[in-house]
Structure formats: C-alpha cells, structure tokens
Design a protein around this motif. Sequence first.
Motif, mmCIF file in Angstrom:
data_model
loop_
_atom_site.group_PDB
_atom_site.id
_atom_site.type_symbol
_atom_site.label_atom_id
_atom_site.label_comp_id
_atom_site.label_asym_id
_atom_site.label_seq_id
_atom_site.Cartn_x
_atom_site.Cartn_y
_atom_site.Cartn_z
ATOM 1 N N PHE A 1 0.840 -1.204 0.000
ATOM 2 C CA PHE A 1 0.000 0.000 0.000
ATOM 3 C C PHE A 1 0.879 1.260 0.000
ATOM 4 O O PHE A 1 0.613 2.208 -0.724
ATOM 5 C CB PHE A 1 -0.913 0.028 1.224
ATOM 6 C CG PHE A 1 -2.217 -0.709 1.041
ATOM 7 C CD1 PHE A 1 -3.281 -0.124 0.370
ATOM 8 C CD2 PHE A 1 -2.391 -2.000 1.537
ATOM 9 C CE1 PHE A 1 -4.488 -0.797 0.197
ATOM 10 C CE2 PHE A 1 -3.585 -2.683 1.368
ATOM 11 C CZ PHE A 1 -4.643 -2.081 0.691
ATOM 12 N N LYS A 2 1.921 1.253 0.829
ATOM 13 C CA LYS A 2 2.787 2.431 0.941
ATOM 14 C C LYS A 2 3.482 2.730 -0.404
ATOM 15 O O LYS A 2 3.617 3.876 -0.802
ATOM 16 C CB LYS A 2 3.866 2.215 2.020
ATOM 17 C CG LYS A 2 3.316 2.079 3.419
ATOM 18 C CD LYS A 2 3.234 3.384 4.152
ATOM 19 C CE LYS A 2 4.605 3.843 4.587
ATOM 20 N NZ LYS A 2 4.516 5.011 5.485
ATOM 21 N N GLU A 3 3.892 1.659 -1.071
ATOM 22 C CA GLU A 3 4.566 1.842 -2.373
ATOM 23 C C GLU A 3 3.642 2.544 -3.371
ATOM 24 O O GLU A 3 4.065 3.398 -4.136
ATOM 25 C CB GLU A 3 4.962 0.477 -2.971
ATOM 26 C CG GLU A 3 6.212 -0.135 -2.390
ATOM 27 C CD GLU A 3 6.313 -1.629 -2.738
ATOM 28 O OE1 GLU A 3 5.682 -2.062 -3.731
ATOM 29 O OE2 GLU A 3 7.022 -2.355 -2.009
ATOM 30 N N LYS A 4 2.344 2.150 -3.347
ATOM 31 C CA LYS A 4 1.414 2.636 -4.379
ATOM 32 C C LYS A 4 0.530 3.793 -3.883
ATOM 33 O O LYS A 4 -0.179 4.407 -4.670
ATOM 34 C CB LYS A 4 0.490 1.489 -4.845
ATOM 35 C CG LYS A 4 1.228 0.238 -5.313
ATOM 36 C CD LYS A 4 1.930 0.466 -6.619
ATOM 37 C CE LYS A 4 2.615 -0.805 -7.098
ATOM 38 N NZ LYS A 4 3.507 -0.577 -8.226
ATOM 39 N N GLY A 5 0.514 4.029 -2.575
ATOM 40 C CA GLY A 5 -0.384 5.044 -1.990
ATOM 41 C C GLY A 5 -1.381 4.363 -1.082
ATOM 42 O O GLY A 5 -2.009 3.370 -1.484
ATOM 43 N N ILE A 6 -1.556 4.898 0.153
ATOM 44 C CA ILE A 6 -2.346 4.144 1.148
ATOM 45 C C ILE A 6 -3.838 4.050 0.800
ATOM 46 O O ILE A 6 -4.555 3.257 1.383
ATOM 47 C CB ILE A 6 -2.159 4.687 2.584
ATOM 48 C CG1 ILE A 6 -2.695 6.113 2.720
ATOM 49 C CG2 ILE A 6 -0.704 4.603 3.027
ATOM 50 C CD1 ILE A 6 -2.915 6.545 4.163
ATOM 51 N N PHE A 7 -4.283 4.889 -0.147
ATOM 52 C CA PHE A 7 -5.678 4.773 -0.590
ATOM 53 C C PHE A 7 -5.757 4.351 -2.059
ATOM 54 O O PHE A 7 -6.760 4.600 -2.736
ATOM 55 C CB PHE A 7 -6.436 6.090 -0.361
ATOM 56 C CG PHE A 7 -6.683 6.388 1.098
ATOM 57 C CD1 PHE A 7 -7.455 5.537 1.876
ATOM 58 C CD2 PHE A 7 -6.110 7.499 1.704
ATOM 59 C CE1 PHE A 7 -7.674 5.797 3.231
ATOM 60 C CE2 PHE A 7 -6.329 7.766 3.052
ATOM 61 C CZ PHE A 7 -7.104 6.913 3.816
ATOM 62 N N ASN A 8 -4.698 3.730 -2.552
ATOM 63 C CA ASN A 8 -4.665 3.291 -3.943
ATOM 64 C C ASN A 8 -5.769 2.265 -4.202
ATOM 65 O O ASN A 8 -5.813 1.207 -3.568
ATOM 66 C CB ASN A 8 -3.283 2.685 -4.247
ATOM 67 C CG ASN A 8 -3.158 2.275 -5.698
ATOM 68 O OD1 ASN A 8 -3.784 1.326 -6.147
ATOM 69 N ND2 ASN A 8 -2.340 3.006 -6.438
ATOM 70 N N LYS A 9 -6.662 2.597 -5.150
ATOM 71 C CA LYS A 9 -7.837 1.744 -5.408
ATOM 72 C C LYS A 9 -7.450 0.385 -5.992
ATOM 73 O O LYS A 9 -8.091 -0.628 -5.717
ATOM 74 C CB LYS A 9 -8.816 2.441 -6.356
ATOM 75 C CG LYS A 9 -9.709 3.468 -5.696
ATOM 76 C CD LYS A 9 -10.595 2.914 -4.590
ATOM 77 C CE LYS A 9 -11.736 2.080 -5.126
ATOM 78 N NZ LYS A 9 -12.436 1.347 -4.036
ATOM 79 N N ILE A 10 -6.389 0.367 -6.809
ATOM 80 C CA ILE A 10 -6.001 -0.908 -7.445
ATOM 81 C C ILE A 10 -5.544 -1.893 -6.365
ATOM 82 O O ILE A 10 -5.969 -3.051 -6.332
ATOM 83 C CB ILE A 10 -4.900 -0.690 -8.505
ATOM 84 C CG1 ILE A 10 -5.463 0.178 -9.638
ATOM 85 C CG2 ILE A 10 -4.379 -2.009 -9.059
ATOM 86 C CD1 ILE A 10 -4.422 0.753 -10.580
ATOM 87 N N VAL A 11 -4.694 -1.399 -5.445
ATOM 88 C CA VAL A 11 -4.202 -2.269 -4.369
ATOM 89 C C VAL A 11 -5.362 -2.663 -3.439
ATOM 90 O O VAL A 11 -5.485 -3.821 -3.044
ATOM 91 C CB VAL A 11 -3.064 -1.582 -3.566
ATOM 92 C CG1 VAL A 11 -2.560 -2.504 -2.460
ATOM 93 C CG2 VAL A 11 -1.915 -1.194 -4.477
ATOM 94 N N ALA A 12 -6.220 -1.682 -3.117
ATOM 95 C CA ALA A 12 -7.362 -1.955 -2.232
ATOM 96 C C ALA A 12 -8.293 -3.002 -2.846
ATOM 97 O O ALA A 12 -8.752 -3.921 -2.158
ATOM 98 C CB ALA A 12 -8.135 -0.670 -1.937
#
Length: 679
Positions: free
Chosen positions: A627-638
Amino acid sequence: MIEYSSINGFNTPYNTPPFSKINNEDYLSAFKEAIIEAKAEIDTIVNNVASPTFENTIEALEFSGEKLDRISSIFFNINSAETNETIQKIAQEVSPMLSEFNNDITLNEDLFKKVKTVYDSKNKLDLTTEQETLLDKKYKSFSRNGANLSEDKKEQLREIDKKLSKLKLKFGENVLAETNKFEMLITNEADLSGLPDGSREAAKQLAESKGKEGWLFTLDYPSYIPFLTYADNRELRKKMSLAAGAKGFKGDDLDNQAIVLNIVKLRHERANLLGYKTHAHFVLEERMAETPENVQKFLNELLEKAKPAAQREFKNLGNFAKNLDGIEQLQKWDGAYYAEKLKQKLFSLDDELLKPYFKLENVIDGSFKIANKLFDLHFEEIDTIDKYHEDVLTYKVTDSKGNLVSIFYADYFPRAGKRNGAWMTVYKPQYVKNGENSRPHISIVCNFTKPTKTKPSLLTFNEVTTLFHEFGHALHGMLANTTYPSLSGTSVYWDFVELPSQVMENWCYEKEALELFATHYESGDLIPMDLVEKIKESATFHEGMQTLRQLSFGLLDMSWHAGESPETIESVKAHESEAFKNTKLYPDVPENCMSTAFAHIFQGGYSSGYYSYKWAEVLDADAFEYFKEKGIFNKIVADKFKDNVLSKGGTENPMTLYKRFRGQEPKPEALLKRAGLLK
C-alpha cells in the motif's frame, strides 16, 4: 419463545435477532428444539437412497443445522458481552449437549461412509475450487474428530469433549468473576496524584453509581490501564498489578489451576486418541505454520532478533527510573508508569495530549471513511433493529450502488456482564443459497472509557489501534463473498485471520488517514502534524520489549500444548516460570500467574495458536508495504486486497490468496524494519 424458521429466519428487519423478545429462559428449549431439527436434517442425508453426490451429501450437510447455528451464535455472543448467572448456568447445561450433538455427527458411521464415498471420487467430479475446499474440510471434520476410531475409543472421545466444553466455560466464568470482584476505593485525593482528569472523573462516577464516597478503580481495562500508567503512588500500583496478576490463582473457589492442568491433559489425551503426538500437532495440521517445530523455529528466530533490543530497552528504563525516583529494581507495576514518563521525555508525547483528538465518535467515523475510500462501503446508523443492550450502536452497510453489504453492531463500553478485552464476532455468516446472496451480521465488542458528565469518550492511541484492529476483522466478515457459510468471512486458517485486522492498524499512523478524523473534540482543530510525526517516531518505542512479551505468550502456549507428557505437570506456576525463562525481564511475582487467566488459549480458540499474532504481523507489514509503495488509498491495491483476501474467506489456501494479492510470498524483513529491529 424463539421463533425461527429455517426458510425465512426471524420475522424481523434484515432477519436480525429479536433480542428484546428473547427471555433467558427461552434459550434451553430453543436449543433442544434446534438440535432435534438438525438431527432430522442429518437423518434425511443418511437415509437418502440415491448414490452419495456432492450436492445430496456435502452441500446438504453444509446447510444443515442452520437454526442451531443461529441460536448458538446469539447465545454465546450474549454470554461474552451481556452475561448473568442464568445465562452462565444455561451455558454449562448447553455446552455438553452441543458437544454431544457435534460428536453424533462426526462419529456417525453411515454419514461418514457417504462423505468418504464422495471424497474418494473427488478427482472424477467437476468441482470448483471452493467446492474442493469444502469437500476437503468436511472429510477432515470427520477424520480429525474420530470417525476412523473403534467404538470404545469413540465413546472415550465423547467423554473428553463433554468435559472440555464445561472446563473452558468454567475457566472463563472464574476470570470474569475475579475481574468483577476486585474494587479499590480511594478516599484520600492525594493518592490520585499523577492520574489524568478523565480517569479521576470516571472513578468518581463509578463510586457514585455504587453508592460510595471517593474514587473507585477496578480491573476493567479503562480503569486499570490508566492507573498502572499514571498513578504516582507505587504501593497502589502494586496493589492493582498484583490483583490483576492473581486472577484464578488464589486457591479459592475461583481458582483455575486444576482447570488449566485438566484442560491441557484432556487436549493431549484427545490428540493421542486421534493419532497425533500432541495437541499442537493436531491443531497445526490445519494452519499455515503446519507443525509445532515450525512455530518454535519462527518464535525463536524472532526472539533472537528482539531479545538484545528488549534487554537494552529494559536496562535504559531501569536507569531512567533509578535516576528519576531512586528505584533500585524495576517491578511489573513500574513498567507502564516509567515507560510513559520516558516516552514523554523522548518524544514530548503523552497519551493525555493525544486523547482530545480521538473522540470515540470521530474515530468510528474515521474508520468508516477509510473503509469507504478503500472498499466503497457506506455506513448508516439505524434504529429499526433490536439490540441486546442500550449501549450498542447498529448500522446498515451498503455498497456504492446501495446494495446491502452487512448489518453491523458495535458495543464499546465495559459493564459487569461483559468480559474484558476486545473482539469481533458473527451473528450470521454470509452465504449463497437458492441463488440468493444472504448477507452477514457482524459485531465488534470493546471496553473503552465511558463518557463522563463533562467529557465524551476520549481514546488513548492504543485504543484507537484496537478499534481499527477489530474493525479490520469486521471488514473481513462484512465483505465475505463465498457460497458456503463455513468458508465465509473469518472462517480461515487461524494464523491468517489476524492479517485483515492487523493491517488496518497501519492507517492509524498515516497523516492522510488521520486528517480524516483526528480533530480536537472542543476546538475542532486538526491534530498538529508534529504530533503525527511523534506518533510515527514513537511507534517503535520499546518494540523490543513488546515483541518479547508477545513471544513469551506464544512460547507459553506452545509449552502447554506441544509437550509430550502434560500429565506429569504438577504445578501451573513452576511450568509457566520454566516457559518464561528465556523471555523474562522483570523479577517474578510469586503470587501471580499468567496461565490461570490466559483466556485466549484456555477459553477462546487460540490454543497452539497464540503465535499467529506475530505470524500475521509478518503478513501485515509486508501487505502494508505494498500500500505504501502505491499510496495508502490506492484503489487498485485496495481492490486486489478486497478481491483476493477479504472476500474470499477460507475458500483457498491462504498463501495462494496472499500471493495473488501481493505477487510474492511475504518477507519478514518488512516487519523487522517497521519494528526497528533490523540494523
């Protein structure tokens, strides 16, 4: 009378439990009736003259006993969150009945033959991955619970299970009674020195509610923790600490020592009867860790990394206490007190400084906003469904299209009928039947400081992470999207179940997340960013000691359940001291014992599984790094986390699910780095 139809459920909004219409006396007859109904459903499967198929045997078995499951979940959740003597008495009567009923199923030879027939032909069946998992699970529920035993051994197993069910209940009742029994009334205001205003006010209010003059302190966490952390009076801290540590260890009618030895002995006997070397071998066969040897190796490798750090931290804390107050030897009742003072000195960070920014309602709202940003969930408080206590909050959870996702109960404050701690639980699982996706009813239960006359409920940062932890479990339950109830939501390997809960705690440390809810309860000002930085800086404060403490509990659990001759253990205390010898920092307190109140392993489901908190920390640190790599609210990872972990329950091997989300196996380096234990 509890009216429940296997077709329509309860005649209530969203099929929720009609708590206000259920009298305690109704439970016993409801259980008896539901057991008769469930037995009839089993007989139908057994007496079916058609050849056994996945549908007429495995699926039919999966959906049998639905009424009994619903009544059990309501009753045992009430027994944890709002119990009384009548409920406890019924629990003692009902537990052996349920254990007997479960054995009637797993030891039913004709039923097992049908299950085995389907299992043996599984390679010829065109099953989905989830169906394969269910078939495997159903077969093992028989083979791992005595289906292959001779008649006399089956009888032995039944006896053991009956005894165990009663002993575990009694253990929990004794711990609750001990917690409720202790009260420390302070009448001299000077003895409150060091305590925050909120704690004083809560203690005053509690005393008044019991018709007493002064300030009343108890072993409930919101009373006990602040006292041990802030009270300047060392003797009174000692009194509280000794009382908490002596639960179930006083040689009186609430003593748990014989119960502990009995439980351990019976679990070992049961495992041997089923062909396993120890209880731990039996349990771990169905865990990611697989064997006691793997668990010991895992715990000892972490111990090697954490122990030098823990010893350094302990030495520094001892020097600090000596320089400050001339304390020659740090005792257990000094730890939290001087750690808080040292933390304030190092980081100018004090829980009391943070609490105004963590009003309970705001934190709840923050958890909802984060769930919305990550998983498109909407939470609407509703008052159209029944509650089991007026403190309980009830919500309807929907997706972005307005479809019902879940019903959610939240119960935040301590009371006499509620056990200590925090947990998530299920009133109704999610599943798909006759083409309809039946949505779950999920609950979280905590013990936070109640609002007082002058202040709302303000949480310590530790309580904030606790709320997010339980909410993570709740999301795992709410977002379930499987066909079968026994594979739904948190019905996963025990060392995987803590991943969703522990990963959610990470958002509490992130500026972007805190900005959503951490505002001052009076001024409305956003938490200052220098405080956020200090929270992050202090996150690894005493991480060595914290890790050592967690590892000590895991090692204690394994010492009880992975040993080959528990029947030779005579003293609970002596055994425990031996188990703690490599993790010990503080001097031993002869009148205290951890095991006699270790509800996780002697009452809950964590026997041979306490290591899973640390195991899941490896997963959660690795997952959050993504999450940290991509952004903590990154929709793709979420979305990947939701689709591959949260919604999938126990439908596949957890490592397969994890790798599908992360693209690789978890690396322990992420945890060691986060904990500051990696050079």
